[in-house]
Design a protein around this motif. Structure first.
Motif, short mmCIF file in Angstrom:
data_model
loop_
_atom_site.label_atom_id
_atom_site.label_comp_id
_atom_site.label_asym_id
_atom_site.label_seq_id
_atom_site.Cartn_x
_atom_site.Cartn_y
_atom_site.Cartn_z
N TYR A 63 75.86 -50.44 2.14
CA TYR A 63 74.78 -51.44 1.51
C TYR A 63 73.70 -51.75 2.53
CZ TYR A 63 74.35 -56.98 1.64
OH TYR A 63 73.32 -57.71 1.20
N TYR A 64 73.94 -51.34 4.04
CA TYR A 64 72.67 -51.80 4.80
C TYR A 64 71.24 -50.12 4.17
CZ TYR A 64 74.71 -54.83 7.89
OH TYR A 64 74.51 -56.43 8.56
N ALA A 65 72.02 -48.96 3.97
CA ALA A 65 70.79 -48.21 3.36
C ALA A 65 70.50 -48.89 2.59
CB ALA A 65 71.22 -47.45 2.91
N ILE A 66 71.23 -49.45 1.10
CA ILE A 66 70.92 -50.01 0.01
C ILE A 66 69.63 -51.33 0.23
CG2 ILE A 66 71.16 -51.40 -2.47
CD1 ILE A 66 73.79 -50.00 -2.14
N ALA A 67 70.08 -52.07 0.94
CA ALA A 67 68.83 -52.78 1.85
C ALA A 67 67.64 -52.68 2.00
CB ALA A 67 69.74 -53.68 2.91
N ASN A 68 67.53 -51.33 2.87
CA ASN A 68 65.95 -50.72 3.24
C ASN A 68 65.63 -49.71 2.39
OD1 ASN A 68 65.99 -50.73 6.77
ND2 ASN A 68 67.70 -49.99 6.05
N ALA A 69 66.55 -49.43 1.24
CA ALA A 69 66.20 -48.69 0.06
C ALA A 69 64.86 -50.41 -0.43
CB ALA A 69 66.57 -47.90 -0.79
N SER A 70 65.87 -50.59 -0.39
CA SER A 70 65.33 -51.71 -1.45
C SER A 70 64.12 -52.61 -0.62
CB SER A 70 66.16 -53.14 -1.92
OG SER A 70 67.26 -52.86 -2.32
N ALA A 71 64.64 -52.54 0.99
CA ALA A 71 62.52 -52.81 1.46
C ALA A 71 61.21 -51.89 0.88
CB ALA A 71 63.35 -53.32 2.80
N TRP A 72 62.19 -50.85 0.82
CA TRP A 72 60.67 -49.43 0.51
C TRP A 72 59.97 -50.03 -0.35
CZ3 TRP A 72 59.93 -45.04 2.78
CH2 TRP A 72 59.10 -43.83 1.59
N THR A 73 60.72 -50.66 -1.39
CA THR A 73 59.11 -50.77 -2.36
C THR A 73 58.91 -52.16 -2.43
OG1 THR A 73 60.95 -52.55 -4.02
CG2 THR A 73 61.27 -50.27 -4.16
N LEU A 74 59.23 -53.00 -1.10
CA LEU A 74 58.02 -54.36 -1.00
C LEU A 74 56.72 -54.18 -0.43
CD1 LEU A 74 60.88 -56.22 0.30
CD2 LEU A 74 60.71 -56.20 -1.72
N PRO B 157 53.90 -51.20 0.63
CA PRO B 157 53.83 -49.76 0.17
C PRO B 157 53.22 -49.00 0.97
CG PRO B 157 52.27 -51.13 -2.39
CD PRO B 157 53.08 -51.92 -1.06
N ARG B 158 52.47 -49.84 1.67
CA ARG B 158 51.70 -49.92 2.89
C ARG B 158 52.54 -49.68 4.29
NH1 ARG B 158 46.02 -52.49 2.64
NH2 ARG B 158 45.22 -51.45 0.18
N ARG B 159 53.81 -50.02 4.28
CA ARG B 159 54.65 -50.76 5.57
C ARG B 159 55.82 -49.91 5.30
NH1 ARG B 159 52.56 -56.45 7.63
NH2 ARG B 159 50.29 -55.85 8.11
N ARG B 160 55.39 -48.53 4.73
CA ARG B 160 57.21 -47.81 4.45
C ARG B 160 57.54 -47.56 5.79
NH1 ARG B 160 56.20 -45.35 -1.46
NH2 ARG B 160 55.94 -47.77 -2.93
N ILE B 161 57.39 -47.33 6.96
CA ILE B 161 58.02 -46.49 7.83
C ILE B 161 59.49 -47.56 8.69
CG2 ILE B 161 56.83 -47.30 9.96
CD1 ILE B 161 57.59 -44.28 9.49
N ILE B 162 59.58 -48.16 8.86
CA ILE B 162 60.66 -49.54 9.28
C ILE B 162 61.86 -49.34 7.98
CG2 ILE B 162 61.56 -51.13 10.24
CD1 ILE B 162 60.12 -50.00 11.46
N PRO B 163 61.34 -49.33 6.77
CA PRO B 163 62.75 -49.33 5.27
C PRO B 163 63.37 -47.59 5.56
CG PRO B 163 60.97 -50.31 4.89
CD PRO B 163 60.08 -50.08 5.66
N ALA B 164 61.50 -46.92 6.62
CA ALA B 164 62.53 -45.55 5.93
C ALA B 164 63.19 -45.10 7.57
CB ALA B 164 61.35 -43.95 5.56
N LEU B 165 62.83 -45.44 8.17
CA LEU B 165 63.41 -45.44 9.64
C LEU B 165 65.35 -46.12 9.58
CD1 LEU B 165 61.26 -45.12 12.02
CD2 LEU B 165 62.36 -43.30 11.75
N GLY B 166 65.18 -47.10 8.40
CA GLY B 166 66.51 -47.37 8.65
C GLY B 166 67.30 -47.45 7.34
N LEU B 167 66.76 -46.73 6.42
CA LEU B 167 67.22 -45.88 5.93
C LEU B 167 68.33 -44.34 6.00
CD1 LEU B 167 68.19 -45.53 2.84
CD2 LEU B 167 66.62 -44.59 1.73
N ALA B 168 67.31 -44.22 7.10
CA ALA B 168 67.96 -42.48 7.52
C ALA B 168 68.54 -42.95 8.18
CB ALA B 168 66.19 -41.96 8.12
N GLY B 169 68.56 -43.74 8.94
CA GLY B 169 69.45 -43.92 10.14
C GLY B 169 71.33 -45.05 9.45
N CYS B 170 70.76 -44.97 8.87
CA CYS B 170 72.17 -45.75 7.88
C CYS B 170 72.70 -44.60 7.54
CB CYS B 170 72.01 -46.83 6.87
SG CYS B 170 71.60 -48.37 7.53
N LEU B 171 72.13 -43.67 7.13
CA LEU B 171 73.24 -42.90 6.38
C LEU B 171 73.46 -42.00 7.26
CD1 LEU B 171 70.82 -41.91 3.31
CD2 LEU B 171 72.70 -43.25 3.57
#
Length: 106
Positions: free
Chosen positions: A51-62, A64-78
């Motif tokens: 669920y949190y990985a999906i939320a981070n993947a969704s945040a990735w689209t919000l 475009p210039r600040r994708r490092i946090i959602p990317a780290l969150g997605l990778a960490g959750c997975l």
């Protein structure tokens, strides 16, 4: 199913599905009393991490210039999700796959 109308009832004052909440509470209490719940804890952990990985993947689209946090969150959750016990991951992945299939055909 005839029982679904029973659980659709919403409390007139609080706006919560009170009958469904009571039914889930009874089921969970009964299972906790008679079943080893360690497997359920692993399954629940997997589900929350997905669920949190999906939320981070969704945040990735919000932003475009600040994708490092959602990317780290997605990778960490997975990473955390797939380091759980194999049985938790396999059952969790099966439930997620069933939900995705149901969503596609709905």
């Amino acid at each position: 199913f005839p029982y679904t109308t029973l659980f659709r009832s919403v409390h007139p004052r609080f706006g919560s599905p009170h009958r469904a909440e009571v039914a889930v509470g009874i089921i969970v209490a009964t299972l906790a009393a008679f079943v080893d719940i360690r497997g359920a804890i692993g399954f629940s952990s997997f589900a929350v991490l997905v669920y949190y990985a999906i939320a981070n993947a969704s945040a990735w689209t919000l932003a475009p210039r600040r994708r490092i946090i959602p990317a780290l969150g997605l990778a960490g959750c997975l990473l955390l999700a797939f380091t759980l016990p194999v049985s938790s991951v396999s059952w969790g992945a099966a439930v997620v796959a069933l939900g995705a299939i149901r969503y596609l055909f709905r």
